[in-house]
Design a protein around this motif. Structure first.
Motif, PDB file in Angstrom:
ATOM      1  N   GLY A 129      -1.051  22.393   8.478  1.00  0.00           N
ATOM      2  CA  GLY A 129      -0.037  22.794   7.513  1.00  0.00           C
ATOM      3  C   GLY A 129       1.082  23.625   8.089  1.00  0.00           C
ATOM      4  O   GLY A 129       1.997  24.021   7.348  1.00  0.00           O
ATOM      5  N   HIS A 130       1.047  23.890   9.396  1.00  0.00           N
ATOM      6  CA  HIS A 130       2.056  24.721  10.041  1.00  0.00           C
ATOM      7  C   HIS A 130       2.503  24.058  11.345  1.00  0.00           C
ATOM      8  O   HIS A 130       1.730  23.341  11.979  1.00  0.00           O
ATOM      9  CB  HIS A 130       1.499  26.114  10.339  1.00  0.00           C
ATOM     10  CG  HIS A 130       1.138  26.872   9.107  1.00  0.00           C
ATOM     11  ND1 HIS A 130       1.986  27.771   8.503  1.00  0.00           N
ATOM     12  CD2 HIS A 130      -0.001  26.848   8.355  1.00  0.00           C
ATOM     13  CE1 HIS A 130       1.400  28.272   7.435  1.00  0.00           C
ATOM     14  NE2 HIS A 130       0.189  27.737   7.322  1.00  0.00           N
ATOM     15  N   PRO A 131       3.743  24.310  11.774  1.00  0.00           N
ATOM     16  CA  PRO A 131       4.204  23.722  13.039  1.00  0.00           C
ATOM     17  C   PRO A 131       3.544  24.382  14.240  1.00  0.00           C
ATOM     18  O   PRO A 131       3.204  25.576  14.212  1.00  0.00           O
ATOM     19  CB  PRO A 131       5.711  23.981  13.017  1.00  0.00           C
ATOM     20  CG  PRO A 131       5.880  25.180  12.140  1.00  0.00           C
ATOM     21  CD  PRO A 131       4.811  25.076  11.097  1.00  0.00           C
ATOM     22  N   THR A 132       3.368  23.620  15.284  1.00  0.00           N
ATOM     23  CA  THR A 132       2.824  24.136  16.538  1.00  0.00           C
ATOM     24  C   THR A 132       3.844  25.043  17.218  1.00  0.00           C
ATOM     25  O   THR A 132       5.047  24.791  17.189  1.00  0.00           O
ATOM     26  CB  THR A 132       2.459  22.968  17.466  1.00  0.00           C
ATOM     27  OG1 THR A 132       1.343  22.273  16.890  1.00  0.00           O
ATOM     28  CG2 THR A 132       2.099  23.428  18.865  1.00  0.00           C
ATOM     29  N   VAL A 139       7.620  24.105  18.680  1.00  0.00           N
ATOM     30  CA  VAL A 139       7.879  23.000  19.597  1.00  0.00           C
ATOM     31  C   VAL A 139       7.575  21.688  18.900  1.00  0.00           C
ATOM     32  O   VAL A 139       6.942  21.655  17.837  1.00  0.00           O
ATOM     33  CB  VAL A 139       7.043  23.106  20.894  1.00  0.00           C
ATOM     34  CG1 VAL A 139       7.472  24.302  21.718  1.00  0.00           C
ATOM     35  CG2 VAL A 139       5.544  23.184  20.568  1.00  0.00           C
ATOM     36  N   GLY A 140       8.019  20.590  19.510  1.00  0.00           N
ATOM     37  CA  GLY A 140       7.769  19.288  18.930  1.00  0.00           C
ATOM     38  C   GLY A 140       7.697  18.208  19.983  1.00  0.00           C
ATOM     39  O   GLY A 140       8.284  18.318  21.061  1.00  0.00           O
ATOM     40  N   LEU A 213      -7.299  20.566  20.651  1.00  0.00           N
ATOM     41  CA  LEU A 213      -6.100  19.785  20.958  1.00  0.00           C
ATOM     42  C   LEU A 213      -5.501  19.152  19.711  1.00  0.00           C
ATOM     43  O   LEU A 213      -4.284  18.972  19.614  1.00  0.00           O
ATOM     44  CB  LEU A 213      -6.440  18.689  21.968  1.00  0.00           C
ATOM     45  CG  LEU A 213      -7.203  19.137  23.214  1.00  0.00           C
ATOM     46  CD1 LEU A 213      -7.556  17.917  24.063  1.00  0.00           C
ATOM     47  CD2 LEU A 213      -6.408  20.142  24.018  1.00  0.00           C
ATOM     48  N   VAL A 214      -6.347  18.799  18.750  1.00  0.00           N
ATOM     49  CA  VAL A 214      -5.901  18.040  17.586  1.00  0.00           C
ATOM     50  C   VAL A 214      -4.854  18.805  16.769  1.00  0.00           C
ATOM     51  O   VAL A 214      -3.761  18.279  16.507  1.00  0.00           O
ATOM     52  CB  VAL A 214      -7.100  17.611  16.717  1.00  0.00           C
ATOM     53  CG1 VAL A 214      -6.622  16.888  15.462  1.00  0.00           C
ATOM     54  CG2 VAL A 214      -8.060  16.725  17.511  1.00  0.00           C
ATOM     55  N   PRO A 215      -5.110  20.046  16.333  1.00  0.00           N
ATOM     56  CA  PRO A 215      -4.078  20.751  15.563  1.00  0.00           C
ATOM     57  C   PRO A 215      -2.810  21.030  16.367  1.00  0.00           C
ATOM     58  O   PRO A 215      -1.712  21.075  15.793  1.00  0.00           O
ATOM     59  CB  PRO A 215      -4.773  22.065  15.161  1.00  0.00           C
ATOM     60  CG  PRO A 215      -6.233  21.783  15.264  1.00  0.00           C
ATOM     61  CD  PRO A 215      -6.357  20.834  16.411  1.00  0.00           C
ATOM     62  N   VAL A 216      -2.945  21.213  17.683  1.00  0.00           N
ATOM     63  CA  VAL A 216      -1.770  21.470  18.520  1.00  0.00           C
ATOM     64  C   VAL A 216      -0.874  20.241  18.568  1.00  0.00           C
ATOM     65  O   VAL A 216       0.340  20.311  18.326  1.00  0.00           O
ATOM     66  CB  VAL A 216      -2.189  21.903  19.938  1.00  0.00           C
ATOM     67  CG1 VAL A 216      -0.986  21.937  20.873  1.00  0.00           C
ATOM     68  CG2 VAL A 216      -2.860  23.272  19.898  1.00  0.00           C
ATOM     69  N   ALA A 220       2.713  19.422  16.205  1.00  0.00           N
ATOM     70  CA  ALA A 220       3.976  19.182  16.915  1.00  0.00           C
ATOM     71  C   ALA A 220       4.583  17.831  16.552  1.00  0.00           C
ATOM     72  O   ALA A 220       5.591  17.429  17.140  1.00  0.00           O
ATOM     73  CB  ALA A 220       3.745  19.261  18.424  1.00  0.00           C
ATOM     74  N   GLY A 221       3.962  17.122  15.603  1.00  0.00           N
ATOM     75  CA  GLY A 221       4.483  15.842  15.161  1.00  0.00           C
ATOM     76  C   GLY A 221       3.848  14.637  15.801  1.00  0.00           C
ATOM     77  O   GLY A 221       4.235  13.507  15.526  1.00  0.00           O
ATOM     78  N   GLY A 222       2.858  14.859  16.672  1.00  0.00           N
ATOM     79  CA  GLY A 222       2.171  13.762  17.320  1.00  0.00           C
ATOM     80  C   GLY A 222       0.950  13.323  16.538  1.00  0.00           C
ATOM     81  O   GLY A 222       0.741  13.711  15.382  1.00  0.00           O
TER      82      GLY A 222
END
Length: 257
Positions: A129-132, A139-140, A213-216, A220-222
């Protein structure tokens, strides 16, 4: 769902692990082989012990699943999943591309993750629910218009068994020539989240190798999935894909068949 206090705690765990690791990096430490023939060092154990001490004090009802010291309160819905040094071989070789992985897994699903490189002092943090963020800045991932344009990473060819190797080589033939990067472990996923790589393809990973790794990556949009395109959870088989551009997932899966 994780809250801001969970992220604050995860950052404190990373700080504690880094404080245990940095004095030993390129220094004097002991090492041995585990039953699976992988290496473990004094730094791995010191870092996990430091993180466990904090969790036992501050989250005594949560479970802990660590690479070096196993599982505590295995039935708890919330599990802190720890890999104190992901990339122990890089640590042994004095290469600062290993990382400490910290995940919070809720009911089997990764909901918070931290990748921390304690020598370079680089930290990626993701929360559902939040950006990395990377060192506090959002970052993205970058777009990848064609599979043939992609930069792909994998830690080692030795992680791919007989059947897995065929699938990996099918994908390798589809990406940009001479743009396959070996080594890096979790560090490659951080680079993907920051827009420097496009694909990471790996096999034979354990939950503590991929949960953080998954939430990171996804924050980031991946996208991260198994080799069939399914979301990753605690029951996944350890065959992992990370893509910076989700639009390439079908291309990747097709190349691997």
């Amino acid at each position: 769902m994780p809250n801001s206090s969970d992220l604050t705690l995860a950052n404190r765990l990373a700080d504690a692990a880094g404080a245990a690791i940095r004095p030993l990096f390129r220094g004097q430490w002991t090492e041995e082989r585990k039953d699976d023939r992988s290496f473990v060092t004094e730094a791995d154990r010191a870092a996990e012990s430091a993180m466990r001490a904090i969790l036992e004090s501050e989250r005594p009802e949560d479970g802990i699943h660590g690479e070096e010291y196993g599982k505590t309160r295995e039935g708890a819905a919330r599990q802190w999943v720890l890999d104190p040094i992901d990339g122990t071989t890089s640590f042994i070789a004095g290469r600062p591309i290993f990382g400490t992985l910290i995940a919070l897994v809720q009911d089997g699903w990764p909901v918070l993750g931290v990748i921390d490189q304690p020598i370079l002092k680089e930290r990626w943090a993701g929360r559902v629910g939040h950006p990395t963020t990377f060192n506090g800045d959002v970052v993205g991932c970058r777009p990848c218009l064609e599979l043939s344009d992609a930069v792909m990473g994998a830690t080692s060819p030795h992680m791919f068994g007989e059947g897995d190797a065929d699938a990996f080589m099918g994908l390798a033939k589809g990406v940009a020539e001479r743009k396959i990067v070996w080594g890096g472990d979790c560090y490659s996923y951080g680079l993907l989240a920051s827009g420097h790589m496009d694909i990471v393809c790996e096999a034979d990973l354990k939950l503590y190798d991929f949960a953080a790794l998954v939430p990171v990556v996804e924050g980031a949009g991946g996208i991260m999935s198994d080799w069939q395109g399914n979301p990753l959870d605690a029951q996944s088989d350890g065959r992992v894909l990370a893509l910076g551009d989700a639009a390439r997932l079908e291309d990747v899966l097709e190349a691997m068949t």
